[in-house]
Design a protein around this motif. Structure first.
Motif, PDB file in Angstrom:
ATOM      1  N   LYS A   8      -3.565  18.879   4.405  1.00 37.19           N
ATOM      2  CA  LYS A   8      -3.364  17.654   5.192  1.00 37.19           C
ATOM      3  C   LYS A   8      -3.882  17.834   6.614  1.00 37.19           C
ATOM      4  O   LYS A   8      -4.598  16.978   7.140  1.00 37.19           O
ATOM      5  CB  LYS A   8      -1.888  17.278   5.199  1.00 37.19           C
ATOM      6  N   ARG A  29      -5.242   9.220  -1.582  1.00 36.11           N
ATOM      7  CA  ARG A  29      -4.052  10.019  -1.315  1.00 36.11           C
ATOM      8  C   ARG A  29      -3.034   9.817  -2.432  1.00 36.11           C
ATOM      9  O   ARG A  29      -2.922   8.725  -2.987  1.00 36.11           O
ATOM     10  CB  ARG A  29      -3.432   9.604   0.015  1.00 36.11           C
ATOM     11  N   PRO A  30      -2.293  10.848  -2.735  1.00 37.93           N
ATOM     12  CA  PRO A  30      -1.261  10.711  -3.765  1.00 37.93           C
ATOM     13  C   PRO A  30      -0.121   9.819  -3.275  1.00 37.93           C
ATOM     14  O   PRO A  30       0.109   9.674  -2.072  1.00 37.93           O
ATOM     15  CB  PRO A  30      -0.780  12.139  -3.990  1.00 37.93           C
ATOM     16  N   ALA A  31       0.579   9.224  -4.220  1.00 36.01           N
ATOM     17  CA  ALA A  31       1.726   8.366  -3.915  1.00 36.01           C
ATOM     18  C   ALA A  31       2.919   8.792  -4.767  1.00 36.01           C
ATOM     19  O   ALA A  31       2.768   9.246  -5.902  1.00 36.01           O
ATOM     20  CB  ALA A  31       1.378   6.910  -4.206  1.00 36.01           C
ATOM     21  N   MET A  32       4.098   8.620  -4.221  1.00 36.62           N
ATOM     22  CA  MET A  32       5.315   8.946  -4.944  1.00 36.62           C
ATOM     23  C   MET A  32       5.586   7.833  -5.959  1.00 36.62           C
ATOM     24  O   MET A  32       5.485   6.651  -5.645  1.00 36.62           O
ATOM     25  CB  MET A  32       6.493   9.076  -3.972  1.00 36.62           C
ATOM     26  N   THR A  33       5.921   8.228  -7.187  1.00 35.08           N
ATOM     27  CA  THR A  33       6.120   7.259  -8.259  1.00 35.08           C
ATOM     28  C   THR A  33       7.524   6.676  -8.300  1.00 35.08           C
ATOM     29  O   THR A  33       7.748   5.661  -8.937  1.00 35.08           O
ATOM     30  CB  THR A  33       5.863   7.913  -9.628  1.00 35.08           C
ATOM     31  N   LYS A  36      11.541  11.292 -10.928  1.00 34.54           N
ATOM     32  CA  LYS A  36      11.856  12.679 -10.564  1.00 34.54           C
ATOM     33  C   LYS A  36      11.483  13.581 -11.737  1.00 34.54           C
ATOM     34  O   LYS A  36      11.572  13.175 -12.892  1.00 34.54           O
ATOM     35  CB  LYS A  36      13.344  12.823 -10.263  1.00 34.54           C
ATOM     36  N   LYS A  41      12.887  16.807  -8.343  1.00 32.40           N
ATOM     37  CA  LYS A  41      11.943  16.591  -7.251  1.00 32.40           C
ATOM     38  C   LYS A  41      11.104  15.338  -7.529  1.00 32.40           C
ATOM     39  O   LYS A  41      10.808  15.028  -8.686  1.00 32.40           O
ATOM     40  CB  LYS A  41      11.025  17.800  -7.098  1.00 32.40           C
ATOM     41  N   PRO A  42      10.703  14.621  -6.467  1.00 30.48           N
ATOM     42  CA  PRO A  42       9.876  13.418  -6.656  1.00 30.48           C
ATOM     43  C   PRO A  42       8.556  13.748  -7.350  1.00 30.48           C
ATOM     44  O   PRO A  42       7.973  14.806  -7.120  1.00 30.48           O
ATOM     45  CB  PRO A  42       9.612  12.928  -5.229  1.00 30.48           C
ATOM     46  N   TRP A  44       4.666  12.941  -7.729  1.00 25.63           N
ATOM     47  CA  TRP A  44       3.546  12.374  -6.990  1.00 25.63           C
ATOM     48  C   TRP A  44       2.326  12.281  -7.897  1.00 25.63           C
ATOM     49  O   TRP A  44       2.085  13.177  -8.696  1.00 25.63           O
ATOM     50  CB  TRP A  44       3.192  13.261  -5.797  1.00 25.63           C
ATOM     51  N   THR A  46      -1.994  10.726  -8.095  1.00 26.72           N
ATOM     52  CA  THR A  46      -3.154  10.069  -7.507  1.00 26.72           C
ATOM     53  C   THR A  46      -3.786   9.258  -8.626  1.00 26.72           C
ATOM     54  O   THR A  46      -4.217   9.817  -9.636  1.00 26.72           O
ATOM     55  CB  THR A  46      -4.162  11.103  -6.955  1.00 26.72           C
TER      56      THR A  46
END
Length: 133
Positions: A8, A29-33, A36, A41-42, A44, A46
């Protein structure tokens, strides 16, 4: 011990340097879906459609009449086999493409400034830190 720079942070530097040299750049950029993983954990992702992975950056400089595909890695980052395959395919198709690590800043500045002759392994298909090396 060597300082580890994140992808980053390196990407922020790269985009600033590219803009200073007149390049337009795109990065997915990756995004949180919202989901979990099994460890809580979240997750992520792309989003992309088609064949395999995409390079980090696609950059165009109209003044230089050039386009370049760039994969950036953290200090201790590695290329996946799929990324290596894509970079080699881009090179075989006559594209400017390369993988770069924070220690490659000077070389990237030469490239962004217009040097097509820069001696950069990344543009000649020799990939340091490739998976399995």
């Amino acid at each position: 011990m060597e300082n580890v720079e994140s992808e980053k942070s390196f990407s922020t530097w790269f985009l600033d340097a590219a803009h200073l040299h007149g390049w337009l750049c795109r990065h997915n950029r990756p995004a949180m879906t919202g989901r979990k993983d099994r460890n809580g954990k979240p997750v992520w992702v792309t989003a992309y459609q088609g064949d395999g992975v995409d390079m980090d950056w696609y950059c165009v400089n109209v003044e230089q009449m050039r386009a370049m595909w760039v994969e950036l890695k953290s200090t201790d980052g590695n290329l996946s086999g799929e990324q290596t395959d894509w970079l080699e395919t881009l090179l075989e198709a006559g594209q400017e493409a390369g993988a770069f690590w924070p220690g490659d800043r000077e070389l990237l500045l030469e490239l962004l400034g217009g040097s097509k002759e820069a001696d950069i392994d990344g543009l000649h298909g020799e990939w340091p830190h490739a998976e399995g090396e």
